[in-house]
Write a protein that holds these residues in place. Structure first.
Motif, PDB file in Angstrom:
ATOM      1  N   GLY A 262       0.827  -1.194   0.000  1.00 37.74           N
ATOM      2  CA  GLY A 262       0.000   0.000   0.000  1.00 37.74           C
ATOM      3  C   GLY A 262       0.861   1.244   0.000  1.00 37.74           C
ATOM      4  N   ALA A 263       0.245   2.375  -0.296  1.00 39.25           N
ATOM      5  CA  ALA A 263       0.929   3.665  -0.287  1.00 39.25           C
ATOM      6  C   ALA A 263      -0.127   4.766  -0.300  1.00 39.25           C
ATOM      7  CB  ALA A 263       1.847   3.798  -1.503  1.00 39.25           C
ATOM      8  N   PRO A 264       0.199   5.943   0.231  1.00 36.90           N
ATOM      9  CA  PRO A 264      -0.746   7.056   0.151  1.00 36.90           C
ATOM     10  C   PRO A 264      -1.028   7.421  -1.304  1.00 36.90           C
ATOM     11  CG  PRO A 264       1.027   7.524   1.715  1.00 36.90           C
ATOM     12  CD  PRO A 264       1.419   6.285   0.979  1.00 36.90           C
ATOM     13  N   ASP A 265      -2.213   7.939  -1.556  1.00 40.18           N
ATOM     14  CA  ASP A 265      -2.605   8.359  -2.890  1.00 40.18           C
ATOM     15  C   ASP A 265      -2.071   9.768  -3.134  1.00 40.18           C
ATOM     16  OD1 ASP A 265      -3.797   9.130  -5.254  1.00 40.18           O
ATOM     17  OD2 ASP A 265      -5.797   8.423  -4.702  1.00 40.18           O
ATOM     18  N   PRO A 266      -1.122   9.933  -4.065  1.00 43.02           N
ATOM     19  CA  PRO A 266      -0.563  11.276  -4.303  1.00 43.02           C
ATOM     20  C   PRO A 266      -1.562  12.268  -4.868  1.00 43.02           C
ATOM     21  CG  PRO A 266       0.234   9.695  -5.936  1.00 43.02           C
ATOM     22  CD  PRO A 266      -0.503   8.907  -4.913  1.00 43.02           C
ATOM     23  N   ASP A 267      -2.721  11.795  -5.316  1.00 39.07           N
ATOM     24  CA  ASP A 267      -3.774  12.712  -5.751  1.00 39.07           C
ATOM     25  C   ASP A 267      -4.510  13.328  -4.564  1.00 39.07           C
ATOM     26  OD1 ASP A 267      -3.207  12.221  -8.412  1.00 39.07           O
ATOM     27  OD2 ASP A 267      -4.733  10.635  -8.594  1.00 39.07           O
ATOM     28  N   LYS A 268      -4.354  12.700  -3.402  1.00 40.56           N
ATOM     29  CA  LYS A 268      -5.058  13.165  -2.208  1.00 40.56           C
ATOM     30  C   LYS A 268      -4.121  13.658  -1.113  1.00 40.56           C
ATOM     31  CE  LYS A 268      -8.804   9.831  -3.036  1.00 40.56           C
ATOM     32  NZ  LYS A 268      -9.547   8.663  -2.490  1.00 40.56           N
ATOM     33  N   VAL A 269      -2.839  13.305  -1.204  1.00 40.75           N
ATOM     34  CA  VAL A 269      -1.868  13.651  -0.171  1.00 40.75           C
ATOM     35  C   VAL A 269      -0.704  14.397  -0.812  1.00 40.75           C
ATOM     36  CG1 VAL A 269      -0.272  12.737   1.565  1.00 40.75           C
ATOM     37  CG2 VAL A 269      -2.493  11.632   1.207  1.00 40.75           C
ATOM     38  N   ASP A 270      -0.290  15.483  -0.199  1.00 44.76           N
ATOM     39  CA  ASP A 270       0.868  16.237  -0.684  1.00 44.76           C
ATOM     40  C   ASP A 270       2.138  15.490  -0.293  1.00 44.76           C
ATOM     41  OD1 ASP A 270       2.804  18.031  -1.403  1.00 44.76           O
ATOM     42  OD2 ASP A 270       2.217  19.593   0.035  1.00 44.76           O
ATOM     43  N   ILE A 271       2.871  14.959  -1.278  1.00 46.15           N
ATOM     44  CA  ILE A 271       4.078  14.180  -0.995  1.00 46.15           C
ATOM     45  C   ILE A 271       5.355  14.974  -1.296  1.00 46.15           C
ATOM     46  CG2 ILE A 271       2.868  12.013  -1.409  1.00 46.15           C
ATOM     47  CD1 ILE A 271       4.368  11.850  -4.108  1.00 46.15           C
ATOM     48  N   SER A 272       5.234  16.285  -1.483  1.00 42.51           N
ATOM     49  CA  SER A 272       6.404  17.085  -1.836  1.00 42.51           C
ATOM     50  C   SER A 272       7.487  17.050  -0.763  1.00 42.51           C
ATOM     51  CB  SER A 272       5.982  18.534  -2.109  1.00 42.51           C
ATOM     52  OG  SER A 272       5.364  19.107  -0.962  1.00 42.51           O
ATOM     53  N   ALA A 273       7.119  16.811   0.482  1.00 42.61           N
ATOM     54  CA  ALA A 273       8.106  16.753   1.560  1.00 42.61           C
ATOM     55  C   ALA A 273       9.043  15.555   1.426  1.00 42.61           C
ATOM     56  CB  ALA A 273       7.394  16.705   2.918  1.00 42.61           C
ATOM     57  N   LEU A 274       8.696  14.599   0.546  1.00 40.47           N
ATOM     58  CA  LEU A 274       9.489  13.376   0.406  1.00 40.47           C
ATOM     59  C   LEU A 274      10.509  13.459  -0.719  1.00 40.47           C
ATOM     60  CD1 LEU A 274       6.638  10.725   0.808  1.00 40.47           C
ATOM     61  CD2 LEU A 274       8.014  11.815   2.589  1.00 40.47           C
ATOM     62  N   LYS A 275      10.586  14.572  -1.432  1.00 37.38           N
ATOM     63  CA  LYS A 275      11.408  14.623  -2.635  1.00 37.38           C
ATOM     64  C   LYS A 275      12.898  14.469  -2.353  1.00 37.38           C
ATOM     65  CE  LYS A 275      11.518  19.697  -2.818  1.00 37.38           C
ATOM     66  NZ  LYS A 275      11.134  20.866  -3.657  1.00 37.38           N
ATOM     67  N   ASN A 276      13.327  14.688  -1.109  1.00 40.39           N
ATOM     68  CA  ASN A 276      14.744  14.534  -0.768  1.00 40.39           C
ATOM     69  C   ASN A 276      15.046  13.217  -0.063  1.00 40.39           C
ATOM     70  OD1 ASN A 276      15.508  17.099  -1.825  1.00 40.39           O
ATOM     71  ND2 ASN A 276      14.691  18.071   0.025  1.00 40.39           N
ATOM     72  N   ILE A 277      14.061  12.320   0.007  1.00 38.46           N
ATOM     73  CA  ILE A 277      14.256  11.006   0.635  1.00 38.46           C
ATOM     74  C   ILE A 277      14.362   9.963  -0.467  1.00 38.46           C
ATOM     75  CG2 ILE A 277      13.273   9.268   2.169  1.00 38.46           C
ATOM     76  CD1 ILE A 277      11.748  11.498   3.586  1.00 38.46           C
ATOM     77  N   PRO A 278      15.492   9.287  -0.618  1.00 39.60           N
ATOM     78  CA  PRO A 278      15.591   8.234  -1.643  1.00 39.60           C
ATOM     79  C   PRO A 278      14.692   7.048  -1.304  1.00 39.60           C
ATOM     80  CG  PRO A 278      17.765   8.889  -0.824  1.00 39.60           C
ATOM     81  CD  PRO A 278      16.758   9.486   0.097  1.00 39.60           C
ATOM     82  N   PHE A 279      14.013   6.519  -2.315  1.00 41.00           N
ATOM     83  CA  PHE A 279      13.156   5.344  -2.172  1.00 41.00           C
ATOM     84  C   PHE A 279      13.648   4.258  -3.118  1.00 41.00           C
ATOM     85  CE2 PHE A 279      10.348   8.294  -0.166  1.00 41.00           C
ATOM     86  CZ  PHE A 279       9.410   7.568   0.561  1.00 41.00           C
ATOM     87  N   LEU A 280      13.604   3.025  -2.656  1.00 43.87           N
ATOM     88  CA  LEU A 280      13.834   1.856  -3.506  1.00 43.87           C
ATOM     89  C   LEU A 280      12.654   0.915  -3.322  1.00 43.87           C
ATOM     90  CD1 LEU A 280      15.586   0.080  -5.382  1.00 43.87           C
ATOM     91  CD2 LEU A 280      16.646  -0.872  -3.309  1.00 43.87           C
ATOM     92  N   PHE A 281      12.013   0.541  -4.433  1.00 43.81           N
ATOM     93  CA  PHE A 281      10.886  -0.382  -4.415  1.00 43.81           C
ATOM     94  C   PHE A 281      11.373  -1.719  -4.974  1.00 43.81           C
ATOM     95  CE2 PHE A 281       9.294   3.892  -4.673  1.00 43.81           C
ATOM     96  CZ  PHE A 281       8.213   3.918  -3.799  1.00 43.81           C
ATOM     97  N   VAL A 282      11.256  -2.781  -4.188  1.00 43.19           N
ATOM     98  CA  VAL A 282      11.776  -4.101  -4.551  1.00 43.19           C
ATOM     99  C   VAL A 282      10.612  -5.052  -4.783  1.00 43.19           C
ATOM    100  CG1 VAL A 282      13.307  -5.992  -3.876  1.00 43.19           C
ATOM    101  CG2 VAL A 282      13.808  -3.657  -3.111  1.00 43.19           C
TER     102      VAL A 282
END
Length: 355
Positions: A262-282
């Protein structure tokens, strides 16, 4: 492998990651012989608070054979909503930040410890790579303990059957499970140690569908207590980790989402605060053969695309696309789990998370 970090070409990074991972995988083969110096081993509970119950009937209970019955009054004050954390702190860590390992639904921190076939798990792998490691049992799981229901938890617990685990965790196709281990039909080429499936099933823990708010609050409290940190998270825990990052973007330095469901819906949640956090999806194998997982990947994929669109590091490690076949949903328990962990470690090296 779709790694797209800043200022690095896709092909050069792919080649360097595969080279680094092959070296690490070779080292991992002898990980049980590798040593590291531990500064402290300990544990604690975090989050939660007091709840008071009243109006419940008392009764007499014999707690052990031959003992006299004792009157028990269930009314009074209790702690609820807490989670459990165990840590192994290294004396000279190579990683810049502690590594927090969060489990998935119906499971506990045992996900990351010794594998069901007796092989060392990811906790051991990342300790040998120089990470201080925190392994947690979320609210209602393992050593975090339960609370009464319906007085505190509003619904009864859900217990996963062995058949559901076999199919949902993509060890075999629908209808391939049998009570007789000799009659079970695993996917051809599966990396899961099928002979250890019954042992793995002993790790199953009842879960509630009504405790997400308390669970998120406890994870947030953990982040405030022990971070800055890097989080490696599995399955159901993926949504909790992303929300924890939204609540404290300065505290979380990277997230590795291992088959997050699962993950938050970016259409409903502002995810701009995460732009400096690296993510890896495995992601492992057989997803296209499992109806549930074809649905579960929709939200994380949408979230990943939104992260990329805002200029963040949102990399994807699709194991089958890289020729690494047969991984189940429990890929940290699969026979080739050290190979996968080495790719994760190489990604952390490339993203500046090591000293």
């Amino acid at each position: 492998m779709q790694f797209l970090p800043r200022r690095t070409t896709r092909l050069s990074l792919l080649a360097s990651l595969l080279t680094a991972a092959s070296i690490l995988a070779g080292c991992a083969a002898s990980s049980t012989q590798r040593s590291y110096e531990v500064a402290e081993v300990g544990s604690f509970h975090v989050g939660g608070g007091q709840v008071t119950l009243a109006g419940l009937p008392s009764r007499e209970i014999v707690f052990t054979e031959g003992a006299a019955p004792r009157k028990v009054d269930p009314n009074g004050d209790f702690e609820t909503g807490q989670m459990y954390a165990q840590y192994v702190r290294l004396k000279n860590p190579r990683a810049r930040y502690p590594l927090l390992m969060w489990h998935g639904g119906g499971l506990a921190g045992t996900t990351w410890e010794t594998k069901p076939d007796g092989s060392p798990g990811w906790q051991q792998f990342f300790l040998t790579q120089g990470h201080t490691v925190y392994v947690t049992d979320a609210v209602e799981r393992g050593r975090a303990s339960w609370s009464r229901y319906p007085e505190v938890y509003k619904t009864e617990p859900f217990f996963r059957t062995k058949q559901e685990g076999w199919e949902l965790f993509r060890i075999g196709a629908a209808g391939s499970y049998d009570s007789d281990p000799a009659k079970r039909l695993a996917y051809a080429g599966t990396q899961f140690p099928v002979a250890a499936y019954d042992q793995f099933s002993k790790q199953g823990i009842p879960r509630w569908a009504t405790n997400d708010v308390a669970t998120q609050a406890a994870y947030d409290a953990l982040v405030q207590q022990v971070c800055p940190c890097v989080i490696v998270v599995h399955s159901q825990g993926g949504n909790f980790a992303i929300n924890a990052a939204l609540h404290a973007p300065d505290k979380i330095k990277a997230i590795v989402a291992v088959e997050g469901s699962g993950a938050p819906d970016p259409d409903k949640v502002d995810i701009s605060a995460l732009k400096n956090i690296p993510f890896l999806f495995v992601w492992g194998d057989f997803i296209d053969q499992n109806t549930s997982w074809k649905q579960y990947t929709v939200a994380p994929n949408k979230f990943q695309r939104a992260l990329r669109a805002q200029g963040g590091v949102a990399d994807r490690l699709d194991l089958p696309q890289q020729g690494i076949k047969g991984n189940s949903h429990m890929l940290m328990m699969d026979r080739n789990s050290d190979q996968v962990a080495a790719l994760v470690q190489a990604w952390m090296d490339k993203n500046g998370l090591m000293k």
